[in-house]
Design a protein around this motif. Sequence first.
Motif, mmCIF file in Angstrom:
data_model
loop_
_atom_site.group_PDB
_atom_site.id
_atom_site.type_symbol
_atom_site.label_atom_id
_atom_site.label_comp_id
_atom_site.label_asym_id
_atom_site.label_seq_id
_atom_site.Cartn_x
_atom_site.Cartn_y
_atom_site.Cartn_z
ATOM 1 N N ILE A 15 -12.458 -54.338 -27.158
ATOM 2 C CA ILE A 15 -12.069 -54.242 -28.308
ATOM 3 C C ILE A 15 -13.326 -54.912 -29.198
ATOM 4 C CG2 ILE A 15 -10.534 -54.841 -30.444
ATOM 5 C CD1 ILE A 15 -8.177 -54.381 -28.454
ATOM 6 N N THR A 16 -13.706 -56.211 -28.875
ATOM 7 C CA THR A 16 -14.652 -56.849 -29.617
ATOM 8 C C THR A 16 -15.943 -55.939 -29.545
ATOM 9 O OG1 THR A 16 -13.721 -58.610 -28.987
ATOM 10 C CG2 THR A 16 -15.853 -58.997 -30.346
ATOM 11 N N GLN A 17 -16.395 -55.545 -28.433
ATOM 12 C CA GLN A 17 -17.646 -54.584 -28.310
ATOM 13 C C GLN A 17 -17.433 -53.415 -28.987
ATOM 14 O OE1 GLN A 17 -17.449 -55.269 -23.814
ATOM 15 N NE2 GLN A 17 -19.808 -54.867 -23.984
ATOM 16 N N GLN A 18 -16.339 -52.741 -29.395
ATOM 17 C CA GLN A 18 -16.208 -51.312 -30.092
ATOM 18 C C GLN A 18 -16.321 -51.905 -31.267
ATOM 19 O OE1 GLN A 18 -12.719 -49.138 -28.777
ATOM 20 N NE2 GLN A 18 -12.619 -50.220 -26.947
ATOM 21 N N LEU A 19 -15.789 -53.002 -31.868
ATOM 22 C CA LEU A 19 -16.032 -53.396 -33.269
ATOM 23 C C LEU A 19 -17.440 -53.484 -33.602
ATOM 24 C CD1 LEU A 19 -14.873 -54.616 -35.959
ATOM 25 C CD2 LEU A 19 -14.465 -56.726 -34.855
ATOM 26 N N ALA A 20 -18.240 -54.190 -32.751
ATOM 27 C CA ALA A 20 -19.572 -54.498 -33.021
ATOM 28 C C ALA A 20 -20.160 -53.094 -33.238
ATOM 29 C CB ALA A 20 -20.217 -55.123 -31.756
ATOM 30 N N ARG A 21 -19.767 -52.023 -32.488
ATOM 31 C CA ARG A 21 -20.436 -50.783 -32.652
ATOM 32 C C ARG A 21 -20.326 -50.046 -33.990
ATOM 33 N NH1 ARG A 21 -19.003 -49.516 -27.203
ATOM 34 N NH2 ARG A 21 -17.269 -48.213 -27.991
ATOM 35 N N ASN A 22 -18.787 -50.371 -34.299
ATOM 36 C CA ASN A 22 -18.259 -49.849 -35.477
ATOM 37 C C ASN A 22 -18.730 -50.451 -36.789
ATOM 38 O OD1 ASN A 22 -16.804 -47.991 -34.065
ATOM 39 N ND2 ASN A 22 -14.540 -49.558 -34.311
ATOM 40 N N LEU A 23 -19.168 -51.732 -36.543
ATOM 41 C CA LEU A 23 -19.487 -52.455 -37.831
ATOM 42 C C LEU A 23 -21.303 -52.072 -37.987
ATOM 43 C CD1 LEU A 23 -17.872 -55.734 -37.793
ATOM 44 C CD2 LEU A 23 -17.440 -53.924 -39.240
ATOM 45 N N TYR A 24 -21.942 -52.233 -36.912
ATOM 46 C CA TYR A 24 -23.521 -52.023 -36.871
ATOM 47 C C TYR A 24 -23.991 -50.891 -35.945
ATOM 48 C CZ TYR A 24 -22.301 -56.846 -38.385
ATOM 49 O OH TYR A 24 -21.844 -57.981 -39.046
ATOM 50 N N PRO A 25 -23.883 -49.905 -36.272
ATOM 51 C CA PRO A 25 -23.998 -48.600 -35.453
ATOM 52 C C PRO A 25 -25.693 -48.571 -35.593
ATOM 53 C CG PRO A 25 -23.185 -47.748 -37.659
ATOM 54 C CD PRO A 25 -22.882 -49.419 -37.524
ATOM 55 N N ASP A 26 -26.145 -48.972 -36.789
ATOM 56 C CA ASP A 26 -27.603 -48.790 -36.805
ATOM 57 C C ASP A 26 -28.526 -49.656 -36.261
ATOM 58 O OD1 ASP A 26 -27.422 -46.441 -38.493
ATOM 59 O OD2 ASP A 26 -27.541 -47.812 -40.171
ATOM 60 N N GLU A 27 -27.970 -51.004 -36.200
ATOM 61 C CA GLU A 27 -28.590 -52.224 -35.594
ATOM 62 C C GLU A 27 -28.410 -52.115 -33.886
ATOM 63 O OE1 GLU A 27 -26.385 -52.247 -37.932
ATOM 64 O OE2 GLU A 27 -27.208 -53.830 -39.641
ATOM 65 N N ILE A 28 -27.302 -51.673 -33.496
ATOM 66 C CA ILE A 28 -27.157 -51.631 -32.156
ATOM 67 C C ILE A 28 -27.500 -50.540 -31.565
ATOM 68 C CG2 ILE A 28 -25.236 -51.620 -30.484
ATOM 69 C CD1 ILE A 28 -23.535 -53.582 -31.943
ATOM 70 N N GLY A 29 -27.456 -49.367 -32.221
ATOM 71 C CA GLY A 29 -27.944 -47.874 -31.598
ATOM 72 C C GLY A 29 -26.804 -47.557 -31.108
ATOM 73 N N ARG A 30 -27.038 -45.994 -30.689
ATOM 74 C CA ARG A 30 -25.867 -44.916 -30.279
ATOM 75 C C ARG A 30 -26.281 -44.348 -28.866
ATOM 76 N NH1 ARG A 30 -26.643 -44.539 -35.896
ATOM 77 N NH2 ARG A 30 -25.034 -44.512 -36.822
ATOM 78 N N ALA A 31 -27.515 -44.549 -28.408
ATOM 79 C CA ALA A 31 -27.851 -43.958 -27.226
ATOM 80 C C ALA A 31 -27.252 -44.874 -25.969
ATOM 81 C CB ALA A 31 -29.176 -43.937 -27.005
ATOM 82 N N PRO A 32 -26.598 -43.997 -25.050
ATOM 83 C CA PRO A 32 -26.332 -44.812 -23.804
ATOM 84 C C PRO A 32 -27.280 -45.550 -22.926
ATOM 85 C CG PRO A 32 -26.298 -42.340 -23.286
ATOM 86 C CD PRO A 32 -26.452 -42.792 -24.807
ATOM 87 N N THR A 33 -27.682 -46.699 -23.428
ATOM 88 C CA THR A 33 -28.812 -47.251 -22.769
ATOM 89 C C THR A 33 -28.548 -48.658 -22.262
ATOM 90 O OG1 THR A 33 -29.881 -47.889 -24.726
ATOM 91 C CG2 THR A 33 -30.599 -45.719 -23.932
ATOM 92 N N LEU A 34 -29.478 -49.312 -21.362
ATOM 93 C CA LEU A 34 -29.103 -50.619 -21.221
ATOM 94 C C LEU A 34 -29.377 -51.602 -22.435
ATOM 95 C CD1 LEU A 34 -28.451 -52.985 -19.232
ATOM 96 C CD2 LEU A 34 -31.077 -53.025 -18.443
ATOM 97 N N THR A 35 -30.289 -51.239 -23.156
ATOM 98 C CA THR A 35 -30.573 -51.962 -24.375
ATOM 99 C C THR A 35 -29.395 -52.068 -25.141
ATOM 100 O OG1 THR A 35 -33.152 -51.446 -24.186
ATOM 101 C CG2 THR A 35 -32.218 -52.304 -26.369
ATOM 102 N N ARG A 36 -28.824 -50.946 -25.673
ATOM 103 C CA ARG A 36 -27.850 -50.612 -26.686
ATOM 104 C C ARG A 36 -26.637 -51.468 -25.930
ATOM 105 N NH1 ARG A 36 -23.300 -46.620 -26.428
ATOM 106 N NH2 ARG A 36 -22.422 -48.142 -25.411
ATOM 107 N N LYS A 37 -26.283 -51.531 -24.740
ATOM 108 C CA LYS A 37 -25.219 -52.397 -24.249
ATOM 109 C C LYS A 37 -25.305 -53.958 -24.136
ATOM 110 C CE LYS A 37 -22.182 -51.026 -22.326
ATOM 111 N NZ LYS A 37 -20.755 -50.614 -23.153
ATOM 112 N N ILE A 38 -26.472 -54.194 -24.167
ATOM 113 C CA ILE A 38 -26.988 -55.866 -24.321
ATOM 114 C C ILE A 38 -26.784 -56.140 -25.669
ATOM 115 C CG2 ILE A 38 -28.666 -57.408 -23.859
ATOM 116 C CD1 ILE A 38 -29.986 -55.915 -21.529
#
Length: 799
Positions: free
Chosen positions: A105-128
Amino acid sequence: MAAVPALVVLYVLVLIPFTPGIGDIRKARVDKPAQILSADGKLLAEFKPSNREWVPLNEISPYMVDALVSTEDHRFYEHHGIDFKRTAGAALRTFSGDRQGGSTITQQLARNLYPDEIGRAPTLTRKIKEAITAFKIEAVYSKQQILETYLNTVPFLYNAYGIEMAARTYFGVSADQLDILQSATLTGMLKGNAYYNPVLNPERALARRNTVLGQMVKYGKLTPAQYATLSKKPLGIDFERQTEPPGPAPHFAQQLRRWLIAWADRNDYNVYSDGLVVRTTIDARLQSMATAALTQHANQLQGIANGAWSGRNGCNAGNDLFRTFMRETPDYKAARDAGANDQDALKHLASDHAFMRGLCKTKTEVQAGFLAIDPRNGQIKAWVGSRDFTDEPYDHVQQARRQPGSTFKPFVYGAAFANGAKPTDTFIDQPVEIPVKGEEIWRPDDAEAPTNKPMTLRDGIAWSRNRITAQLMMQVGPDKVARLARAMGVRDSQLDPVPSLALGTSPVTLKEMVSAYSTIANDGEYIEPRMVTSIEDSKGNVLAEFASASPQRALSASADRTLIDVMRDVVNRGTGSSIRSRFGIRADVAGKTGTTQGNTDGWFVLMSPQLVAGSWVGFDDGRVTLDDYWGQGARSALPIVGDFFQRALRARVVDLRARFDTEVAPGVFETFRQNLNAWIEKLFGPTPKVEAPVKRAPVQAQRAAPASAPAPEVAASAAAGVSAASEAVPSASAPTAASQPYEVGLPPIIAPASAPVATSPHLPQEPALAPTPTPDDAEPAPGGPAAQYTPPVQQQPGQ
């Protein structure tokens, strides 16, 4: 092999600076939209990033929390942002070909709050990046705060953000009223909003809901017996899109949002989360009065328009103009692309009753705009951009550019007075021919036949005579008039310096016109209109204050006071006299009516020393007009302003006793001349009076037989739907200032507000004439007055 983990660690360390900082994360959870307040402290709007209403966790159903944790992250209370067991299991399944998600849930929240900073592509960089941000969130927030933030930021389609909007949208309840089934349905949507949309895909949504119920059984939140019963029940969707309430001044707020976002960006603030408090110039009382006046009178005009377009020559394929509208639709184009000829395509569309009703409503919807400004400081006090913001968000105050018609004439008279003209100066009321481009001739005309007699400038503006104004324009010069209009406030629209500009042929905005009239009311000094007085932070600390702009001299005080004095006559005895007779306004006011060619646009602007208000009325499509009676500014736009001023005076928001200072101080030469005359009279006696010669128009004129017909009698008339507004009618030989004594100040009221109103069937029209065509060669109305067609006016839909 030892180098691989080291490289991974090094890569993680490199990515840390590229993830949101702790300070940003602390701000992110705080959802404090900017509050927009009126000058008297009323809430006008809140600027939210989306349609969301934040609710604390204790106001969210516990079933929703149980369903969420059981389905999305059952070890939520045990990990610190990343569930390593789940992540490893998801990775093994993915490598074996069965792709699985392992985000907490915390990781999903990170994506919801910071989609531009984290990115959207399913890559290792995004997961890190996602994992790093999740650790930071866990370091800042408690588990309860994370759940609250997640549930208030997650999207649920149909512009519903957060659990409160989702509960209202899909089930018609608040978040604290959600039952087990409703909570399971909404939780199930989180796996894929579109795929599990309960409105469009109810079977999938039902199956997914039961999967969530199964997860709740698995983790002890539901018994197997309860599952057996609940899983057989239907979804029970009660769908209704949620729209944000527009607020009392939605068009004003829409313009302010753009300005505030730019200000916040320059000063490092967030409009949606920093809790800014913006204090505006809007007076909530005046805003309410303006909205009520515009709604009431525009609705009455709509009734007249509906009646005119409801007959056999109205909204049907038998009307030439309406057939043109039908041919302009995508539906017609699609029918033609499918192989239908013109006749078959029109016949097919005419049989579609929903299509015909929709097109008729779109084309024949009466629109209006209203603006009020305090001329002493430029503060905008009321702003109504359309009849209904929800149906028509397009702003007819600042976005729409329309020809102003005769409301532009004061700039011609103002420029003349600045050049030394006097209200008693005369021109012959005769046919006028003015050469324009090439070999074309412009022939401005009036509804009344020319009298071939002298008419003063005072009478010319009171009766809104086009022939007099055109002659005056040629004496002053179009360039000077255009420069004066720009100096007074028409600063964004392009003004074409041609003779017909005198009658308002260059499209402008209502905001520009009211701003320019505010300059007239402010002794000739322009003050830029403003919307905001101050901005505070959430704790009440003042971040910025905005004083009135410095006044800019646009017109000399003496010329401006003369202009105000003659514009008093418009409402005292001229085309705007129903301000006195119908609305009983006894205040010291001056103004001007305006009607463009074919009655396409109706205008009226009224000035008092404390408030200037103007209104425009028309249709978004300039080919649709009201008839010759109701299309005039004196009957379409004036009642809105008159009603508003009447309400404002009764509520004492505007001081009835306020007076314009129109005393004109004599110049040095005039003082010397008066003293010399007094000395001569003292020595030799009174000087005999000599009649001043009549000033002839410096234009080519046709000779016409003297008009000897008496003035048309004013007859009482009434039309269904709207009370008739009394409008003074000039006779064929309107009196000059010399033949009719004029007293500066306020005349006696013609009739109380409730008295029957006398009107004339032959009111003066005020066509905004372009060099071509003239009113005489306008195309006749196909199908009667409701479907009048005029050549399209120059129109720009936006700024």
